[in-house]
Scaffold this motif. Structure first.
Motif, PDB file in Angstrom:
ATOM      1  N   MET A   1      45.619  55.225  49.008  1.00 19.09           N
ATOM      2  CA  MET A   1      45.537  54.092  49.932  1.00 19.09           C
ATOM      3  C   MET A   1      46.138  52.845  49.275  1.00 19.09           C
ATOM      4  O   MET A   1      45.907  52.594  48.094  1.00 19.09           O
ATOM      5  N   THR A   2      46.910  52.094  50.039  1.00 14.80           N
ATOM      6  CA  THR A   2      47.504  50.864  49.526  1.00 14.80           C
ATOM      7  C   THR A   2      46.994  49.657  50.304  1.00 14.80           C
ATOM      8  O   THR A   2      46.633  49.760  51.476  1.00 14.80           O
ATOM      9  N   GLN A   3      46.966  48.519  49.610  1.00 16.11           N
ATOM     10  CA  GLN A   3      46.614  47.237  50.215  1.00 16.11           C
ATOM     11  C   GLN A   3      47.552  46.190  49.617  1.00 16.11           C
ATOM     12  O   GLN A   3      48.265  46.457  48.645  1.00 16.11           O
ATOM     13  N   THR A   4      47.528  44.988  50.179  1.00 16.69           N
ATOM     14  CA  THR A   4      48.312  43.933  49.549  1.00 16.69           C
ATOM     15  C   THR A   4      47.613  43.504  48.268  1.00 16.69           C
ATOM     16  O   THR A   4      46.386  43.638  48.110  1.00 16.69           O
ATOM     17  N   VAL A   5      48.397  42.969  47.357  1.00 16.38           N
ATOM     18  CA  VAL A   5      47.823  42.458  46.107  1.00 16.38           C
ATOM     19  C   VAL A   5      46.816  41.352  46.410  1.00 16.38           C
ATOM     20  O   VAL A   5      45.776  41.249  45.750  1.00 16.38           O
ATOM     21  N   ALA A   6      47.089  40.527  47.430  1.00 15.79           N
ATOM     22  CA  ALA A   6      46.149  39.473  47.809  1.00 15.79           C
ATOM     23  C   ALA A   6      44.803  40.056  48.221  1.00 15.79           C
ATOM     24  O   ALA A   6      43.741  39.536  47.844  1.00 15.79           O
ATOM     25  N   GLN A   7      44.818  41.146  48.992  1.00 14.12           N
ATOM     26  CA  GLN A   7      43.562  41.779  49.391  1.00 14.12           C
ATOM     27  C   GLN A   7      42.802  42.326  48.185  1.00 14.12           C
ATOM     28  O   GLN A   7      41.579  42.182  48.086  1.00 14.12           O
ATOM     29  N   LEU A   8      43.532  42.948  47.275  1.00 13.32           N
ATOM     30  CA  LEU A   8      42.891  43.498  46.086  1.00 13.32           C
ATOM     31  C   LEU A   8      42.344  42.383  45.189  1.00 13.32           C
ATOM     32  O   LEU A   8      41.278  42.529  44.569  1.00 13.32           O
ATOM     33  N   LEU A   9      43.059  41.270  45.118  1.00 13.65           N
ATOM     34  CA  LEU A   9      42.573  40.126  44.349  1.00 13.65           C
ATOM     35  C   LEU A   9      41.261  39.614  44.926  1.00 13.65           C
ATOM     36  O   LEU A   9      40.304  39.348  44.181  1.00 13.65           O
ATOM     37  N   VAL A  10      41.190  39.475  46.235  1.00  6.62           N
ATOM     38  CA  VAL A  10      39.971  38.986  46.874  1.00  6.62           C
ATOM     39  C   VAL A  10      38.811  39.942  46.625  1.00  6.62           C
ATOM     40  O   VAL A  10      37.680  39.514  46.348  1.00  6.62           O
ATOM     41  N   GLU A  11      39.067  41.246  46.668  1.00  2.00           N
ATOM     42  CA  GLU A  11      38.013  42.218  46.376  1.00  2.00           C
ATOM     43  C   GLU A  11      37.517  42.088  44.932  1.00  2.00           C
ATOM     44  O   GLU A  11      36.317  42.205  44.661  1.00  2.00           O
ATOM     45  N   ASP A 140      51.308  44.655  38.740  1.00  2.00           N
ATOM     46  CA  ASP A 140      50.382  45.364  37.865  1.00  2.00           C
ATOM     47  C   ASP A 140      49.920  44.520  36.676  1.00  2.00           C
ATOM     48  O   ASP A 140      49.018  44.929  35.938  1.00  2.00           O
ATOM     49  N   HIS A 141      50.513  43.330  36.483  1.00  2.00           N
ATOM     50  CA  HIS A 141      50.049  42.416  35.445  1.00  2.00           C
ATOM     51  C   HIS A 141      48.862  41.571  35.916  1.00  2.00           C
ATOM     52  O   HIS A 141      48.112  41.055  35.091  1.00  2.00           O
ATOM     53  N   LEU A 142      48.715  41.411  37.224  1.00  2.00           N
ATOM     54  CA  LEU A 142      47.728  40.465  37.747  1.00  2.00           C
ATOM     55  C   LEU A 142      46.290  40.821  37.366  1.00  2.00           C
ATOM     56  O   LEU A 142      45.527  39.919  36.971  1.00  2.00           O
ATOM     57  N   ARG A 175      48.381  50.141  45.029  1.00  2.00           N
ATOM     58  CA  ARG A 175      47.306  51.112  45.186  1.00  2.00           C
ATOM     59  C   ARG A 175      45.943  50.434  45.042  1.00  2.00           C
ATOM     60  O   ARG A 175      45.784  49.491  44.267  1.00  2.00           O
ATOM     61  N   SER A 176      44.974  50.909  45.756  1.00  2.00           N
ATOM     62  CA  SER A 176      43.644  50.298  45.764  1.00  2.00           C
ATOM     63  C   SER A 176      42.955  50.403  44.413  1.00  2.00           C
ATOM     64  O   SER A 176      41.954  49.735  44.173  1.00  2.00           O
ATOM     65  N   THR A 177      43.494  51.221  43.527  1.00  2.00           N
ATOM     66  CA  THR A 177      42.915  51.367  42.185  1.00  2.00           C
ATOM     67  C   THR A 177      43.445  50.344  41.183  1.00  2.00           C
ATOM     68  O   THR A 177      43.087  50.380  40.007  1.00  2.00           O
ATOM     69  N   LEU A 178      44.285  49.426  41.650  1.00  2.00           N
ATOM     70  CA  LEU A 178      44.971  48.509  40.736  1.00  2.00           C
ATOM     71  C   LEU A 178      43.988  47.748  39.831  1.00  2.00           C
ATOM     72  O   LEU A 178      44.244  47.567  38.634  1.00  2.00           O
ATOM     73  N   PHE A 179      42.866  47.303  40.380  1.00  2.00           N
ATOM     74  CA  PHE A 179      41.913  46.495  39.623  1.00  2.00           C
ATOM     75  C   PHE A 179      40.767  47.307  39.031  1.00  2.00           C
ATOM     76  O   PHE A 179      39.844  46.738  38.453  1.00  2.00           O
ATOM     77  N   ASP A 180      40.795  48.635  39.161  1.00  2.00           N
ATOM     78  CA  ASP A 180      39.637  49.430  38.751  1.00  2.00           C
ATOM     79  C   ASP A 180      39.288  49.256  37.277  1.00  2.00           C
ATOM     80  O   ASP A 180      38.110  49.145  36.908  1.00  2.00           O
TER      81      ASP A 180
END
Length: 585
Positions: A1-11, A140-142, A175-180
């Protein structure tokens, strides 16, 4: 599953416990705003980025959490800079997230880019005053950068950091796992303490000292160490003086509280510090005004007075005064150890009753010296009367914000603070325009508490659009505009030393002039009143505090200097060899 980086940042921010973000929109950050729409995080919309930064600052101080600011690029980021720098000088944790130009347009000078000396270099603007500034180069650096940013803002000596994010990275799919991985990281790290051997040396030194004094700064409040300070002072029977930023660390009605030192300190307080044989300094950087320009005949005379200094920031140790014992430690951790060791070496507390009586007598004498002004029925009002009425109306745990001028200097000297951390003032940067938006942030952080902003007409005029945000947020702040129709403190200095008030007093057609701030407030939808007599003020304030809505009182005030016997050598710079005071004649 993919999301925008902004959405993943907010999560990620949600998972970290961020519940408020202060900011203003721009074309570079609307991907984040769109992601915030369905978030549990509350976005506090402001009309100017300086308001956002000051409100986030006030929120951080009142909540003891990190303030978060969302900014646009270019002018948005520079608008916020003053508020961020103010937070930096007062060691307030803050994370600024700013949109930046698209990464594929570096060097092409796209809309609102800052590139006078380097391409895509807006983050460089913040380097002099933030702990670190990042420009994100890839999605992927964020995660790692954001996680580092919060830890750096909160660790050691707290302060602001900047994350500059190209707008195309906010909108990129990931990918939704970016911040895991970073979500699994500890949200806070353990802080350094003090070893028992050093603690014993400090306690034994204080117990054998002839006239020890503790001197505390804002670091006590940042470390949430007020109770530990109180326990230590009570057990050893040592008096406590404080800087402006340390006000309230020990309640002003505590029998061992001396008061504020320096230019706006009293002779008794300054002499108590100057004549001490040992000073235990806790979380202070010995600022100029607090230390009478570091001139030994006025406040601190080190040497011969010997200094023990504990601070989380090693750069503060030995900077303005030489130290006999310097300790790098978190103050809450250090005082916990010092309290335990003190009880081992001195099982029963040392009362020091004669000193307590001496402090009480001096406090009574100082209070009586202001009694006539505090009761004065004159109008325009005496500033002392305003402060006395405000203190009489407010509960002990009310939050006060100040700006600069009488409302800061007079409050530091004369206004009792009873609960640690309930006075929010712009100390290191002394920023005009801080007080009004900082109160908004404090009320959002602590909606259960009364929040009053004491602010001059010059300071309130900097950021009146804070009223719009207060209405939108239903934030029941009370603003007391201490209106002397001037930049009053500077007017007094200019008159005393140069015989004129040019550029410091507000006039129209050669008559004194002020906007009607009560009418301005009504235009924003805020209830307000313009005070027309001294006896009208107190009941009007009682109503304002009880009504549960944003409220403004415009109080015309005499432009009188804060009385002080203290010293600040700007007087000698203005009038070398003439010994002219700050009081205009």
């Amino acid at each position: 599953m993919t999301q925008t980086v902004a959405q993943l940042l907010v999560e990620y921010l949600e998972a970290r416990g961020v519940d408020h973000i202060f900011g203003l929109c721009g074309h570079t950050n609307i991907a984040v705003l769109a992601a915030l729409e369905k978030s549990s995080i509350r976005f506090v919309n402001t009309r100017h980025e300086q308001i956002a930064a000051h409100a986030a600052d006030g929120y951080a101080r009142a909540s003891r959490k990190t303030g978060v600011v969302l900014s646009h690029l270019g002018p948005g980021l520079t608008n916020a800079a003053t508020g961020v720098a103010n937070a930096a000088l007062d060691s307030i944790p803050m994370v600024v997230i700013a949109g930046d130009v698209p990464s594929h347009y570096y060097g092409k000078h796209p809309h609102q880019e800052v590139n006078m000396h380097a391409d895509a270099s807006q983050f460089e603007i913040y380097r002099p005053f933030v702990k670190r500034a990042w420009r994100v180069e890839r999605p992927d650096h964020l995660p790692e950068i954001v996680d580092k940013a919060f830890h750096l803002a909160e660790s050691g000596r707290p302060g602001p950091v900047l994350i500059s994010v190209p707008m195309d990275i906010f909108s990129a799919e990931a990918r939704s796992t970016l911040f895991d991985r970073v979500k699994a990281n500890a949200s806070a790290y353990q802080k350094p303490s003090i070893d028992d051997t050093t603690a014993r040396t400090i306690v034994k030194t204080l117990l054998s000292a002839r006239k020890p004094v503790m001197y505390v700064g804002g670091g006590i409040l940042l470390a949430d160490a007020a109770q530990e300070l109180r326990d230590f002072a009570d057990h050893l029977g040592i008096p406590v003086a404080h800087s402006l930023m340390g006000k309230g660390a020990l309640p002003d009605d505590h029998p061992l509280t001396l008061g504020m030192t320096g230019f706006w300190g009293t002779k008794y307080i300054n002499d108590s510090c100057r004549n001490a044989d040992y000073v235990l300094a806790l979380g202070t950087r010995f600022c100029e005004a607090d230390c009478s320009s570091w001139e030994g005949e006025y406040t601190f005379n080190m040497p011969p007075t010997k200094l023990i200094h504990i601070d989380i920031d090693p750069s503060e140790l030995g900077r303005n005064y030489p130290v006999e014992i310097g300790v790098i430690a978190d103050l809450k951790q250090a005082l916990t150890v010092l309290n335990r060791v003190a009880r081992e070496l001195l099982p029963q507390p040392r009362g020091n009753e004669s000193l307590r009586q001496e402090i009480a007598a001096n406090r009574k004498q100082f209070k009586s010296s202001n009694a006539a002004a505090e009761a004065s029925a004159q109008f325009p009002m005496r500033p002392e009367r305003i402060l006395a009425d405000v203190r009489a109306v407010l509960p002990r745990d009310a939050f006060i914000t100040t700006d600069v001028g009488w409302n800061k200097n007079g409050v530091g000297q004369q206004f009792p603070i009873y609960e640690p951390g309930t006075i929010l003032t712009p100390g290191g940067y002394a920023t005009m325009g801080f007080g009004a938006p900082a109160a908004l942030g404090a009320k959002i952080a602590r909606p259960d508490r009364v929040v009053v902003s004491l602010v001059g007409d010059g300071g309130f005029g900097q950021n009146p659009a804070v009223l719009a945000s207060a209405v939108e947020q239903n934030a029941a702040v009370v603003w007391v505009v201490m209106n002397n129709l001037a930049f009053g403190t500077i007017a007094g200095l200019e008159k005393a030393h140069f015989g004129t008030t040019f550029g410091t007093v507000f006039r129209h057609n050669d008559q004194p002039y002020s906007p009607n701030f009560a009418a301005v407030a009504k235009a924003y939808g805020v209830d307000s009143v313009r005070i027309e007599s001294a006896d009208q003020f107190k009941p009007a304030l009682e109503h304002a505090v009880s009504c549960g809505k944003p409220y403004l009182l415009d109080v015309i005030m005499e432009n009188a200097p804060v009385p002080t016997a203290g010293h600040w050598n700007i007087m000698d710079i203005y009038s070398p060899g003439r010994k002219v005071s700050h009081v205009s004649t």
